[in-house]
Design an enzyme around this catalytic site. Structure first.
Site, PDB file in Angstrom:
ATOM      1  N   GLU A   1       0.825  -1.211   0.000  1.00  0.00           N
ATOM      2  CA  GLU A   1       0.000   0.000   0.000  1.00  0.00           C
ATOM      3  C   GLU A   1       0.860   1.262   0.000  1.00  0.00           C
ATOM      4  O   GLU A   1       0.729   2.135   0.862  1.00  0.00           O
ATOM      5  CB  GLU A   1      -0.976  -0.026   1.186  1.00  0.00           C
TER       6      GLU A   1
ATOM      7  N   ASP B   1      -8.533  -9.126   3.823  1.00  0.00           N
ATOM      8  CA  ASP B   1      -8.354  -8.039   4.780  1.00  0.00           C
ATOM      9  C   ASP B   1      -9.453  -7.999   5.836  1.00  0.00           C
ATOM     10  O   ASP B   1     -10.272  -7.081   5.826  1.00  0.00           O
ATOM     11  CB  ASP B   1      -8.313  -6.707   3.995  1.00  0.00           C
TER      12      ASP B   1
ATOM     13  N   GLU C   1     -12.853  -2.544  11.712  1.00  0.00           N
ATOM     14  CA  GLU C   1     -12.840  -1.816  10.445  1.00  0.00           C
ATOM     15  C   GLU C   1     -13.973  -2.239   9.512  1.00  0.00           C
ATOM     16  O   GLU C   1     -14.695  -1.400   8.980  1.00  0.00           O
ATOM     17  CB  GLU C   1     -11.483  -2.024   9.753  1.00  0.00           C
TER      18      GLU C   1
HETATM   19  O1  GCW Z   1      -6.989  -3.191   6.674  1.00  0.00           O
HETATM   20  C1  GCW Z   1      -6.232  -2.384   5.827  1.00  0.00           C
HETATM   21  C2  GCW Z   1      -6.565  -1.006   6.236  1.00  0.00           C
HETATM   22  C3  GCW Z   1      -5.406  -0.060   6.208  1.00  0.00           C
HETATM   23  C4  GCW Z   1      -4.232  -0.713   6.920  1.00  0.00           C
HETATM   24  C5  GCW Z   1      -3.847  -1.953   6.151  1.00  0.00           C
HETATM   25  C6  GCW Z   1      -2.735  -2.742   6.797  1.00  0.00           C
HETATM   26  C7  GCW Z   1      -2.595   0.280   8.340  1.00  0.00           C
HETATM   27  O2  GCW Z   1      -7.625  -0.546   5.450  1.00  0.00           O
HETATM   28  O3  GCW Z   1      -5.816   1.107   6.846  1.00  0.00           O
HETATM   29  O4  GCW Z   1      -3.126   0.145   7.070  1.00  0.00           O
HETATM   30  O5  GCW Z   1      -4.945  -2.813   6.039  1.00  0.00           O
HETATM   31  O6  GCW Z   1      -3.043  -3.742   7.441  1.00  0.00           O
HETATM   32  O7  GCW Z   1      -1.581  -2.401   6.657  1.00  0.00           O
END
Ligand code: GCW
Length: 678
Positions: free
Chosen positions: A285, A364, A392
């Site tokens: 990311e 995720d 989240e």
């Molecule tokens: O779950 C996702 C989130 C991001 C997060 C990323 C990660 C900290 O949307 O906000 O970043 O994963 O786990 O690195």
């Protein structure tokens, strides 16, 4: 009750147990089980303990403590002195729960063990259990039991739903040591022993946390955590040699870069001799990483490992690596494959003080995902299982969603590697391959809100993760009930109502959100609320491929992305075949027509309608269930939960109607019950 803490090393040392050792006469005479318990205690390792109560009359009641060695015992019911001999009247003093003269011992081979034993005792008392028959022998299943903060120096928390950070504000530390102290105690009370204090997305200010500019403050935090046997870790920026050190590269094989990290690590240890190590999100990311220099993750992790190794530190390297810039038109790239494809070939290449931190699922933290196939696929690598306590994708602490049942399913999942029983919990703990440095890490859900977690009931997730990391076989129901008693007291109706609400909450949430394991369908960026196509034409790689005929992602070997092949044969075959794939994961693995009949006997489209109508109704019922508790707890506690439940019920309707309308319009198939769909 006399409560005795015996620091075992003052009586015996590991070297003389279990062969030959002698216990002092004063101990064996008042403590009939002493020999057995000392043996048991030594077997529990550093963090374990033995708790034992025995009634009066079973031991010498003499008040002669002659020969009682100084500093081997402490009467903790007396707070005025830590270190003196108890008097006869003290050691036979009574409480409501035990009979006159009964005794209770907390035996451990380390101060940590005494700490955990003490919290066990408090939990035992807080859940109303009688003291006089207490026997407990315990040790943590996982060596590392960690919370990862995603707090930023500016005071915000990435994916935080309980207010601002209590660690930082305005690019500085809040220095709110009182709250930190409370926090550390809460963590230790459920068994956590590691804390990473800053977001894995490390921005400009936090990049400097490993420099003299911030280390004094970091070290103060470590001082407080240390009192509760918690080691501090920092997330680091892979490009720190450039951004903090002024070098022109962060190439892990460059000598100057390696030296920079060695010096940085040595400096950190000057401030904190027991510093845990670095947590790293690299090449993920948009974060920097070894790929920039044509190196792999082992090169990157091992470079940091070499810098920490002389000081006993560790690298926790995250496997959340995937292409977040893929083209939605490209149907061959499957984000679910990414972690395995990147890391599995590197098995055996990581230094001994590297642990790979693997998210529980391949995507995720969705409400439903299969287990990451990386578990079990790296038998020569230390692995840390990553969960997300912060909600989240599971209602952002505005909806109640007790995640412990989900975590239990994951921990109990049999990876069947090498054709043997190999549940995730044994891989996470390392017990399966006798690996020492393993465990569980979880993204925390706390903030500056008065109740810590925004939604009061979300505390149960935080508590639950700690309890599971200590003992993964604890039942979700036991944990829910324990938490309810510890927070609300012993009113049975309150405890049972809250326990059942918690236990029902995950399936209620799953019912009204995205169906059959497909995941997502949330608004992009903030991830709250329904948006079926929110990620459908985006570069993030999260698609459902719904059209007027059907829905789902074909991840099979013959016609799909081949993801199923990442599992051991039994699981591979089960997921690969439409016949044996479990309903709840069907759309994760297969693209099917809406008329496909599930094992439940319903069609996919009818399942979507039914679960969404049902889920919204169940969410409304949660309000009524909570209302039965009015007047049975402090008004403030009652109201804050009531307000969130009202919001959840409204929002569940929104989910229901958006999802049902979307699929009705796509498929043109009516609900067999003729309910209102827009
Ligand atoms: O779950 C996702 C989130 C991001 C997060 C990323 C990660 C900290 O949307 O906000 O970043 O994963 O786990 O690195």
């Amino acid at each position: 009750t006399g409560i005795w803490l015996i620091p075992l090393h003052t009586i015996v040392t590991p070297a003389n147990v279990p062969d030959t050792y002698e216990l002092p006469e004063w101990l064996t005479s008042m403590y009939p089980q002493a020999h057995d318990d000392v043996q048991q205690c030594m077997a529990q390792g550093e963090e374990g303990y033995v708790l034992r109560a025995w009634p009066a009359g079973n031991q010498s009641t003499s008040n002669s403590h002659t020969g009682y060695p100084h500093s081997t015992a402490t009467l903790i019911s007396d707070t005025s002195s830590d270190d003196r001999h108890p008097t006869a009247s003290e050691s036979s003093s009574t409480t409501n729960t035990t009979s006159n003269g009964s005794r209770l011992i907390i035996l451990a081979s380390s101060p940590e063990g005494v700490l955990y034993g003490t919290f066990h005792l408090l939990r035992h008392m807080g859940t109303g259990q009688p003291l006089d028959q207490l026997t407990a022998i315990s040790r943590p299943a996982n060596r590392l039991r960690m919370i990862d903060h995603w707090d930023n120096a500016d005071g915000s928390i990435e994916r935080g739903y309980a207010g601002q950070s209590f660690l930082y504000e305005n690019n500085a530390f809040t220095r709110d040591w009182d709250r930190l102290h409370d926090y550390a105690r809460l963590l230790a009370s459920t068994g956590f022993n590691a804390l990473s204090i800053n977001n894995v997305n490390v921005h400009a200010t936090e990049t400097l946390f490993i420099t003299d500019a911030f280390l004094p403050d970091v070290a103060e935090i470590a001082n407080i955590l240390r009192k509760y046997a918690i080691r501090l870790y920092l997330s680091v920026n892979f490009a720190a040699p450039m951004e903090a050190g002024g070098l022109s590269t962060a190439d892990p094989l460059d000598e100057a870069v390696r030296r920079w990290w060695q010096e940085a690590a040595a400096n950190v240890y000057r401030y904190m001799p027991d510093f845990g190590g670095f947590l790293v999100k690299a090449d993920s990311e948009n974060r920097p990483g070894p790929f920039t220099y044509g190196r792999d993750h082992a090169d990157g992790a091992n470079m940091l490992a070499a810098a920490l190794e002389p000081h006993g530190g560790q690298v926790i390297w995250r496997c959340f690596v995937y292409n977040c810039k893929q083209d939605w038109r490209d149907r061959t790239t499957d984000r679910a494959r990414a972690a395995y494809d990147h890391f599995q070939p590197l098995d055996g290449k990581f230094a001994d003080n590297v642990m790979l931190q693997i998210k529980n699922g391949p995507l995720d933290f969705q409400v439903r995902e299969p287990v990451s196939p990386l578990f079990g696929a790296m038998q020569q690598t230390h692995q840390l299982l990553e969960f997300q306590i912060t909600q989240e994708y599971t209602g952002q602490q505005r909806h109640v969603c007790y995640l412990v049942p989900q975590w239990k399913e994951i921990l109990d999942f049999d990876t069947a590697v090498n054709d043997r029983f190999a549940p995730v919990k044994q891989i996470a703990s390392g017990s399966i391959w006798q690996r020492e440095w393993n465990g569980i890490a979880a993204v925390g859900n706390v903030g500056a809100d008065g109740n810590w977690t925004g939604h009061l009931l979300a505390q149960a997730n935080w508590y639950g993760l700690g309890r599971l990391a200590w003992e993964p076989d604890t039942r979700a129901e036991t944990i829910a009930r324990e938490w309810a008693m510890l927070v609300f007291g012993m009113d049975t109706e309150v405890v049972e109502t809250i326990t059942t609400m918690l236990l029902d909450s995950l399936s209620i949430y799953e019912n009204y959100t995205s169906p059959l394991g497909i995941g997502w369908m949330v608004n992009p960026n903030h991830h709250y609320g329904p948006n079926v196509d929110g990620y459908e034409y985006s570069p993030w790689g999260t698609y459902h491929y719904a059209d007027h005929m059907g829905i789902g992602v074909d991840r099979t070997i013959a016609t799909g992305t081949g993801y199923t092949a990442q599992y051991a044969p039994i699981n591979r075959d089960r997921y690969d075949s439409l016949e044996s794939c479990p309903d709840e994961l069907l759309l994760f693995f297969h693209h099917v027509p809406y008329t496909h009949v599930l094992h439940s006997g319903k069609t996919v489209i009818q399942h979507i309608y039914d679960t969404h109508f049902e889920g919204a109704e169940q969410a409304a019922e949660l309000i009524a269930r909570w209302q039965t508790l009015e007047g049975r707890m402090a008004l403030g506690l009652y109201t804050q939960v009531a307000e969130r439940l009202a919001e959840q019920a409204e929002h569940a309707k929104e989910w229901r109607d958006v999802i049902n309308s979307y699929f009705y319009r796509k498929s043109g198939i009516a609900d067999v019950q003729g309910r209102v769909i827009y």
